[in-house]
Design a protein around this motif. Structure first.
Motif, PDB file in Angstrom:
ATOM      1  N   UNK A 340       3.172  -1.708  -3.214  1.00  0.00           N
ATOM      2  CA  UNK A 340       2.374  -0.662  -3.854  1.00  0.00           C
ATOM      3  C   UNK A 340       1.968   0.392  -2.824  1.00  0.00           C
ATOM      4  N   UNK A 341       2.279   1.689  -3.062  1.00  0.00           N
ATOM      5  CA  UNK A 341       1.859   2.753  -2.133  1.00  0.00           C
ATOM      6  C   UNK A 341       0.364   3.066  -2.314  1.00  0.00           C
ATOM      7  N   UNK A 342      -0.450   2.687  -1.353  1.00  0.00           N
ATOM      8  CA  UNK A 342      -1.898   2.883  -1.454  1.00  0.00           C
ATOM      9  C   UNK A 342      -2.279   4.309  -1.089  1.00  0.00           C
ATOM     10  N   UNK A 343      -3.305   4.803  -1.743  1.00  0.00           N
ATOM     11  CA  UNK A 343      -3.807   6.146  -1.458  1.00  0.00           C
ATOM     12  C   UNK A 343      -4.331   6.212  -0.021  1.00  0.00           C
ATOM     13  N   UNK A 344      -3.851   7.205   0.741  1.00  0.00           N
ATOM     14  CA  UNK A 344      -4.290   7.382   2.119  1.00  0.00           C
ATOM     15  C   UNK A 344      -3.537   6.544   3.129  1.00  0.00           C
ATOM     16  N   UNK A 345      -2.627   5.672   2.665  1.00  0.00           N
ATOM     17  CA  UNK A 345      -1.880   4.820   3.593  1.00  0.00           C
ATOM     18  C   UNK A 345      -0.720   5.596   4.196  1.00  0.00           C
ATOM     19  N   UNK A 346      -0.188   5.058   5.294  1.00  0.00           N
ATOM     20  CA  UNK A 346       0.954   5.665   5.973  1.00  0.00           C
ATOM     21  C   UNK A 346       2.088   4.653   6.011  1.00  0.00           C
ATOM     22  N   UNK A 347       3.288   5.029   5.551  1.00  0.00           N
ATOM     23  CA  UNK A 347       4.398   4.071   5.583  1.00  0.00           C
ATOM     24  C   UNK A 347       4.766   3.707   7.011  1.00  0.00           C
TER      25      UNK A 347
END
Length: 696
Positions: A340-347
C-alpha cells in the motif's frame, strides 16, 4: 468557508459513483447488440474480396442464376490397396442417397484414378444459396451419408466443404480466444502488481470494454455496412485487452506515485490523469489513426478490420480513463494491499535494470545504435526465407476432412485439376466463348452449365492441381483471351486475394507512415524525434517478419505465408509500437520542459517509464501470442510476428536504441522546436541586498 469545503468534498465523492452509474447504463444499452455481432460475421473468401474483382462478380452473378450460388463438393473414396467392386458399389449407393436427399445441379458421375485407389464424385447443389448456415448443414449431411465403410476411407472436400470447415474454426474462436486472452492477462497482472486484488480491477474493466466494443461494432456494421470476419472480431478482442491493459498499467503506476503525494485518493487520481492522460490519449489516437488507414484498402476484410480495431481501441480508452479511475477511487488505497502506498512515504530507491541500460547508452550511444541497427538488419534478411503464398489446403494447423480429401486427390490425380473454375459468358456469345475456353492451354475440359440473367455458366476442368503455378497460368490465360467474360471459382478467388493484398500494401503502408508521422510531429513539436520513432518501428517490423521467415517453415512446418501478413503486421506494429515511443518521449519532453539537461532528461525518462513500458509490452505481446494457439495458419503467423515485434520494440528499440539516439543527438532530437535551442548559461545569482540591522 467550511460549508463550501464540505460541499466540494461531497461532489468529489459523488463523481466516481456517477461514473459507475453511467457505465452501467451504457452497458445495459449495448447489451442487446453485443450478442448480435456473430450474426453479421462472414468468412467466405468472396466476402473478403472487393466488388471489382472478377471472382466476386462471378459469385454475385451466380446468385442470380436459376437456383442461386452452387455449393460445390467432391466426395472422395480411397483404399490404399485399391478399391474393390464392393467399395465401388458402396460408393454408388451413398451417392444415390445424396442425390435423393438433396437438389443437385447435375447427376454426379464417378471419376476413377489411374492407379485404381481412388474414386471421386463431384457434387454440387444450389439448395443453400448464399445462406452460410444452410451450406454448413448441407455439407454435414453429405458427410453423414458418405461415411467410411469396411476400411475404405471417405472424405468430403471441395470449396463448399472447405468453407464449412473454415466457418467451424472461426465460430469456435470467440470463446477460447476470449478466455485464453483473459487468463494470460490475469497471470501477468498478478506477477506485475504482486497483489491478490489489484489485478482483478483492470482485467474486469477490460472485459466490460470488450463487451461494449461488440455492441458498438454491431452498430457500426448496421450503419455503414462494414465487413465483419472471424479474424477481425477476434483481433478486436485482443486489442481491447492488450492496449486497454497497457493504458491501465500506465495509469495505475502514476496513481501509485500520486498517492504518496496526496492524502485523498480522488486528488491523487486527478493528478495521475493530468500527468499520463495526454500520453494515453495521444497513443490511442495514433493507433486509431493507423488502423483507420485500412479504410483505403480494397480488400473487404482489411478495410473492415480498420473500423473494428478502432472501435476496440476507443472502447478500451474510454473504459481505462473513466471506469477504471472511478473503481480505483472507490476502493481506496487498500486495493494495493499488501504494498500500500502510504501518504507522505518515499519508495525504496533501487538500482533498476533500466537505469543500468541507460548508463550503457550514455557511455557509448553511437556504438549501441550501430550494434542495434546491424542486429535488426541481419534479422530482416530472414524475410528472404518466407514460404510462398498460402494455399487453401495449407491454411489449417490441423487437418479437417476437406483438407484430407484435397491431399488424397492431389496424390491420386497428379495430372488433373480437381477443383473446377467457373467462366461466365454473355448468353449470346456462349458458344464462341466455350470454343475459346476449350482451346486455351491448360484446360482439360469445359462444359456449359446454367443460363440466366443474360449469362451462361461454363464449368472448366484444368490439367493442373488447384492453386499450382500451372493452374494460375491457366486462369490468367483465360482472363487475357476472354474480354467479355468473367473467370471465377475458388482458385480464382485466392489469386484475386493475393493480387488485391499486393495493391493494398502500395496504398496503405505510405498512408500509415504519413498519418502517424504527422500526429507525432504535432504531439512532440519536433521533426527529428518522430522520424526516429517511425524509423525504429519500421525496422522492428522488418526484423519480426525476418524471424517469421526463419521459423514458419523449418520450425512450424507451414507451407505458405498468408498474403495479408505483410500489410496487417505493418499496420499493427507501427501503430502499437509508436505507443511506447510516445510514453518514453512524452516523459522525456516533460523533463526537458523542466529545464533538465538533454542527456539527464533521456535517462530519467527511461528510468521512470522503463518498467511500465516493459510490463505493457509483455502484456501486449502475450495477448497477440494467444493467436498462435488458434487453428488457422494466418492467425498464427500474424500473432507470432506482432508478438515478436512488440518484444523487440520493448526491450531493444525503445530502451536501448531510441534512448541512445536521444543521448547522441541531445537537443537536436527536438529540432526545430523550442527545446532544440540552447537556453544559454544560467544567469548568475543576484547579490543579496544588505539588510539594515535592527536596533532596539
Amino acid at each position: 468557508m467550511g460549508a463550501a469545503r464540505t460541499t466540494s468534498a461531497r461532489r468529489r465523492r459523488a463523481v466516481p459513483w456517477v461514473m459507475l452509474g453511467l457505465w452501467i447504463a451504457v452497458l445495459a444499452i449495448a447489451s442487446p447488440f453485443a450478442s448480435k455481432l456473430a450474426d453479421v460475421q462472414h468468412d467466405r473468401a468472396v466476402d473478403y474480396l472487393p466488388g471489382s474483382a472478377d471472382s466476386t462478380q462471378v459469385a454475385r452473378i451466380q446468385d442470380r442464376l436459376p437456383g442461386g450460388e452452387a455449393t460445390e463438393m467432391v466426395v472422395v473414396y480411397h483404399r490404399d490397396s485399391g478399391l474393390t467392386a464392393a467399395d465401388k458399389a458402396t460408393a454408388a449407393r451413398q451417392i444415390e442417397r445424396i442425390a435423393g436427399a438433396h437438389q443437385l445441379t447435375d447427376r454426379p458421375r464417378g471419376v476413377p484414378s489411374e492407379d485404381g485407389t481412388t474414386l471421386m464424385y463431384p457434387v454440387a447443389s444450389t439448395e443453400p444459396g448464399t445462406d452460410e448456415k444452410a451450406r454448413d448443414a448441407l455439407v454435414n449431411d453429405v458427410r453423414d451419408i458418405a461415411h467410411d465403410d469396411g476400411g475404405m476411407s471417405v472424405d468430403v472436400g471441395g470449396p463448399g466443404a472447405l468453407q464449412t470447415d473454415a466457418a467451424e474454426v472461426y465460430n469456435a474462436l470467440g470463446g477460447p480466444l476470449l478466455y485464453t486472452t483473459a487468463g494470460v492477462v490475469a497471470l501477468l497482472l498478478i506477477l506485475i502488481y504482486r497483489s491478490p486484488v489489484l489485478w482483478l480491477v483492470p482485467l474486469a474493466v477490460a472485459g466490460l470494454a470488450d463487451y461494449l466494443s461488440m455492441g458498438v461494432a454491431y452498430g457500426v456494421n448496421q450503419a455503414f455496412g462494414t465487413a465483419v470476419t472471424g479474424a477481425s472480431s477476434g483481433i478486436m478482442t485482443i486489442l481491447v485487452f492488450g492496449a486497454g491493459t497497457d493504458y491501465a498499467l500506465l495509469l495505475v503506476s502514476r496513481y501509485r506515485e500520486e498517492l504518496r503525494r496526496f492524502e485523498r485518493p480522488y486528488d491523487a487520481m486527478a493528478a495521475a490523469l493530468r500527468g499520463c492522460g495526454p500520453a494515453v490519449l495521444a497513443s490511442s489516437g495514433t493507433v486509431a489513426a493507423g488502423l483507420l488507414c485500412l479504410l483505403a484498402a480494397d480488400l473487404n476484410s482489411s478495410r473492415g478490420m480498420g473500423p473494428l480495431g478502432t472501435v476496440g481501441i476507443l472502447c478500451a480508452l474510454a473504459a481505462m480513463l473513466t471506469l477504471l479511475p472511478a473503481v480505483l477511487v472507490l476502493l481506496g488505497r487498500r486495493v494495493f494491499w499488501p504494498l500500500v502506498p502510504r501518504y507522505g512515504s518515499t519508495p525504496k530507491a533501487r538500482r533498476s535494470l533500466f537505469a543500468a541500460m541507460g548508463s550503457s547508452a550514455e557511455r557509448r550511444p553511437l556504438a549501441v545504435l550501430a550494434s542495434g541497427a546491424v542486429l535488426l538488419g541481419a534479422l530482416a534478411l530472414g524475410v528472404l526465407n518466407l514460404p510462398g503464398a498460402l494455399k487453401q489446403e495449407d491454411s489449417f494447423t490441423t487437418k479437417p476432412d476437406a483438407v484430407a480429401a484435397m491431399e488424397t486427390l492431389a496424390e491420386a490425380y497428379p495430372e488433373q485439376g480437381t477443383q473446377p473454375l467457373t467462366v461466365l459468358a454473355p448468353a449470346d456469345k456462349a458458344d464462341a466463348v466455350l470454343g475459346e475456353v476449350r482451346g486455351t492451354r491448360g484446360v482439360a475440359s469445359a462444359e456449359r452449365g446454367r443460363s440466366g440473367d443474360g449469362w451462361t455458366e461454363i464449368s472448366v476442368a484444368t490439367t493442373s492441381a488447384p492453386q499450382s503455378a500451372g493452374e494460375t497460368a491457366t486462369i490468367e490465360a483465360l482472363r487475357d483471351r476472354l474480354d467479355d467474360s468473367l473467370v471465377g471459382g475458388a482458385s480464382a478467388q485466392q489469386l484475386d486475394l493475393a493480387d488485391t493484398n499486393a495493391r493494398d500494401r502500395m496504398i496503405v503502408v505510405p498512408l500509415v507512415l504519413v498519418s502517424v508521422l504527422l500526429i507525432l510531429v504535432a504531439l512532440l513539436r519536433s521533426v527529428v524525434a518522430p522520424l526516429i520513432l517511425v524509423g525504429a518501428v519500421v525496422a522492428v517490423w522488418g526484423a519480426a517478419l525476418g524471424i517469421g521467415g526463419l521459423v514458419f517453415g523449418p520450425v512450424f512446418g507451414f507451407e505458405g505465408t498468408d498474403p495479408g501478413l505483410g500489410l496487417l503486421s505493418f499496420v499493427f506494429l507501427v501503430a502499437l509500437g509508436v505507443d511506447y515511443g510516445i510514453f518514453l518521449m512524452h516523459r522525456m519532453r516533460e523533463e526537458s520542459l523542466k529545464g533538465t539537461e538533454p542527456v539527464a532528461a533521456a535517462l530519467t525518462a527511461l528510468r521512470t517509464t522503463g518498467g511500465v513500458i516493459a510490463s505493457a509490452g509483455l502484456v501486449l505481446a502475450a495477448t497477440f501470442a494467444v493467436l498462435t494457439n488458434m487453428p488457422l495458419v494466418s492467425l498464427v503467423e500474424l500473432g507470432f510476428v506482432i508478438a515478436v515485434g512488440v518484444l523487440l520494440d520493448t526491450f531493444l528499440v525503445r530502451t536501448y536504441l531510441v534512448t541512445s539516439a536521444a543521448v547522441a543527438l541531445r537537443r537536436t532530437v527536438w529540432w526545430p522546436g523550442a527545446l532544440s535551442r540552447d537556453p544559454g548559461p544560467p544567469a548568475p545569482p543576484k547579490e543579496p541586498e544588505p539588510v539594515a540591522a535592527v536596533t532596539h
